[in-house]
Write an enzyme that holds these catalytic residues in place. Structure first.
Site, PDB file in Angstrom:
ATOM      1  N   ASP A  16      97.319  37.106  26.322  1.00  0.00           N
ATOM      2  CA  ASP A  16      96.364  36.349  27.120  1.00  0.00           C
ATOM      3  C   ASP A  16      96.235  34.907  26.615  1.00  0.00           C
ATOM      4  OD1 ASP A  16      95.932  39.153  27.292  1.00  0.00           O
ATOM      5  OD2 ASP A  16      93.922  38.844  28.081  1.00  0.00           O
ATOM      6  N   HIS A  21      94.178  32.706  28.900  1.00  0.00           N
ATOM      7  CA  HIS A  21      92.828  32.538  29.448  1.00  0.00           C
ATOM      8  C   HIS A  21      92.326  31.092  29.493  1.00  0.00           C
ATOM      9  CE1 HIS A  21      91.214  36.322  30.720  1.00  0.00           C
ATOM     10  NE2 HIS A  21      91.539  36.940  29.596  1.00  0.00           N
ATOM     11  N   ASP A  72      96.902  37.297  32.345  1.00  0.00           N
ATOM     12  CA  ASP A  72      95.616  36.650  32.056  1.00  0.00           C
ATOM     13  C   ASP A  72      95.815  35.214  31.583  1.00  0.00           C
ATOM     14  OD1 ASP A  72      94.399  38.959  32.842  1.00  0.00           O
ATOM     15  OD2 ASP A  72      93.223  39.249  31.022  1.00  0.00           O
ATOM     16  N   ASP A  95      91.049  32.018  34.078  1.00  0.00           N
ATOM     17  CA  ASP A  95      89.667  32.487  33.909  1.00  0.00           C
ATOM     18  C   ASP A  95      89.199  32.298  32.471  1.00  0.00           C
ATOM     19  OD1 ASP A  95      89.143  33.186  36.535  1.00  0.00           O
ATOM     20  OD2 ASP A  95      89.679  35.290  36.283  1.00  0.00           O
ATOM     21  N   ARG A  96      87.876  32.323  32.311  1.00  0.00           N
ATOM     22  CA  ARG A  96      87.207  32.163  31.021  1.00  0.00           C
ATOM     23  C   ARG A  96      87.334  30.738  30.479  1.00  0.00           C
ATOM     24  NH1 ARG A  96      83.442  36.095  30.072  1.00  0.00           N
ATOM     25  NH2 ARG A  96      84.320  38.177  30.103  1.00  0.00           N
ATOM     26  N   ASN A 153      95.033  41.527  34.837  1.00  0.00           N
ATOM     27  CA  ASN A 153      93.890  41.881  35.691  1.00  0.00           C
ATOM     28  C   ASN A 153      93.108  40.650  36.147  1.00  0.00           C
ATOM     29  OD1 ASN A 153      93.008  41.846  32.812  1.00  0.00           O
ATOM     30  ND2 ASN A 153      91.003  42.268  33.685  1.00  0.00           N
ATOM     31  N   HIS A 154      93.280  39.510  35.466  1.00  0.00           N
ATOM     32  CA  HIS A 154      92.598  38.281  35.900  1.00  0.00           C
ATOM     33  C   HIS A 154      93.422  37.465  36.879  1.00  0.00           C
ATOM     34  CE1 HIS A 154      88.729  37.919  33.753  1.00  0.00           C
ATOM     35  NE2 HIS A 154      89.277  38.839  32.983  1.00  0.00           N
ATOM     36  N   HIS A 167     100.592  44.210  31.010  1.00  0.00           N
ATOM     37  CA  HIS A 167      99.332  43.611  30.569  1.00  0.00           C
ATOM     38  C   HIS A 167      98.368  44.627  29.971  1.00  0.00           C
ATOM     39  CE1 HIS A 167      96.110  40.737  30.227  1.00  0.00           C
ATOM     40  NE2 HIS A 167      95.310  41.588  30.839  1.00  0.00           N
ATOM     41  N   HIS A 178      95.494  42.073  26.884  1.00  0.00           N
ATOM     42  CA  HIS A 178      94.268  42.594  27.514  1.00  0.00           C
ATOM     43  C   HIS A 178      93.075  42.745  26.587  1.00  0.00           C
ATOM     44  CE1 HIS A 178      92.270  44.451  30.878  1.00  0.00           C
ATOM     45  NE2 HIS A 178      92.372  45.690  30.466  1.00  0.00           N
TER      46      HIS A 178
END
Length: 497
Positions: A242, A244, A271, A274-275, A303-304, A352, A427
């Protein structure tokens, strides 16, 4: 038993009960301090010990639910908040926490129900009213989109006429050059200039951003849902977890390990967005490298990379702020074409979340999946984005509220049945940036150090040689401009970390 003995036993029980309550209260205070210090896993452990001492205390379950939310264990948060409400139906914060967790999972109807219940008990809480308004807005949006949806709806990507997007003479950023056919193309020089511009917090022109996204989308459409990657002798492959939206940490990876190239291939395991608040910069950089090195830069869907997550955790808001809502839709359509996983050297599954163990899907079944959709809430596509390993044997519902948690016996059985040696997944935040679990069958790699500027973890990446032997590199977070995580998340949710 004599009356005197009964009285003595009763006194002892009351004394033990009093001591248990005192123990639970002390553990709760320690848990609250750990939570304040952002040590959420430790806080969760302390609340669990407090619950063992006093299982009738609703506040302890409410606090543990809050820690679970911070750890993104939304299924556990819902279970704890529900238990708190069994113990105290008038506990407003339990409704609040359960609403938060439901919202995080995209279950807006449930979130609206719980926020309304919380407001009835705490009518003067302004934060609750803001969250209720956001949840109602998302619930209406979903209903509106469902009502308008048609089976043959034309992709937004098809509506983009690149030639109509004029690059003004006043634009002073990186420029793409045209090839002999007049097609703008991604070059290494352009990417280097783009990375430098992003580092200085300057954007590239909207025309070039669309060029990158659409050219990458065309490449991704040609790929199967599960891609096989060879690692020939005397070569290697670097696998990152990730990122992110932590763009400056992506630059650190490139500083440590070199830019992607035909001799320095990378696989980024989902991922990307996001964040963190530089998700646009990360995804444009990775897609640009995909355009330049389509056989040597690989991207897994996480998943993001899903509309339900992007709407909540900042990416949609960031794209709208930096570019347009139309571009957010084009990103969404592009994410739907990302592969679900990779088989490296015929030995290693890179995915992921985890292998599809609950539905027991085979590699051939995954290859045949129609991935051009938003992720479902069960089945192989869901599991590959959401599953997590656990220490104990067997398989149980995931703490996240989606997918399953699988033990070493389950991992070993699935891998052997599919002719593989190990699974590499991401993840999850890991303190050292990676973790080797399940006796070597399951490896987690996470490449966003000091996740969300608060977790204090290291980042890591893995290098595989031609024998698929992994070696690990850890790194610390890079300095970045003063912009908080989730700066572009919707309203009241910008502080949900």
């Amino acid at each position: 038993m004599t009356a005197e003995a009964i009285v003595q036993v009763s006194l002892q029980e009351r004394q033990m009960s009093k001591q248990s309550v005192q123990t639970a209260d002390q553990l709760k205070q320690e848990g609250n301090q750990a939570f304040k210090d952002k040590h959420y896993a430790h806080a969760q452990l302390l609340y669990s010990k407090a619950i063992e001492a006093d299982p009738s205390n609703a506040v302890l379950f409410g606090n543990r639910a809050f820690a679970a939310i911070r750890l993104e264990e939304f299924g556990s948060a819902i279970a704890d908040a529900s238990k708190a409400l069994e113990l105290d139906p008038k506990y407003a914060k339990a409704y609040y926490r359960r609403g938060d967790a439901s919202y995080a999972l995209g279950h807006f109807k449930d979130a609206v129900r719980d926020f309304r219940a919380a407001i009835r008990l705490a009518p003067s809480d302004p934060d609750l009213r803001r969250k209720l308004a956001e949840a109602e807005k998302e619930q209406k949006r979903l209903a509106f989109e469902k009502a308008l949806a048609t089976p043959d709806e034309k992709p937004v990507s098809d509506e983009i006429v690149l030639e109509d997007i004029i690059v003004e003479d006043s634009y002073d950023g990186p420029r793409m050059e045209a090839d002999e056919n007049g097609q703008l193309r991604v070059t290494l020089e352009f990417i280097k200039a783009m990375l430098q511009a992003f580092k200085e917090e300057r954007l590239i022109h909207r025309r070039y951003a669309f060029e990158i996204i659409l050219q990458a989308q065309a490449i991704l459409k040609q790929l199967p849902s599960l891609v096989d990657i060879d690692v020939p002798a005397d070569t290697h492959l670097t696998v990152c977890g990730d990122t992110h939206g932590q763009f400056y940490d992506l630059l650190r990876i490139f500083d440590l390990n070199g830019l992607p190239s035909d001799t320095n291939p990378y696989l980024f395991n989902g991922d990307f967005v996001d964040r963190g608040s530089w998700s646009v910069e990360i995804i444009l950089s990775l897609l640009a490298f995909k355009c330049l090195y389509p056989q040597h830069l690989h991207l897994t869907r996480g998943n993001h990379e899903a509309k339900s997550m992007n709407t909540i955790y900042g990416f949609v808001g960031e794209v709208k702020h930096k570019y347009t809502a139309q571009m957010a839709d084009v990103f969404r359509e592009t994410f739907c074409w990302l592969p679900l996983g990779f088989v490296v050297g015929g030995k290693v599954l890179v995915v992921h979340g985890g292998p599809p163990v609950a539905c027991n899907a085979t590699l051939d079944e995954v290859r045949k999946l129609d991935r051009n959709r938003e992720p479902p809430e069960d089945g192989p596509m869901c599991e590959m984005m959401w599953n997590d390993p656990m220490d104990g044997p067997g398989m149980v519902p995931n703490k996240r509220g989606v997918g399953v948690a699988f033990g070493p016996d389950v991992a070993k059985r699935w891998l052997e049945a599919n002719g593989l040696q190990m699974v590499v997944r991401s993840h999850e935040v890991k303190e050292e940036g990676f973790e080797v679990a399940h006796g070597g069958y399951t490896i987690t790699v996470f490449s966003a150090p000091n996740y969300c500027d608060q977790m204090g973890n290291k980042g890591a990446f893995i290098r595989f040689d031609s024998d698929c032997t992994p070696s690990f590199t850890k790194f610390d977070a890079a300095p970045h401009p003063d912009k908080r995580p989730m700066a572009y998340a919707a309203g009241a949710w910008s502080s949900m970390l």
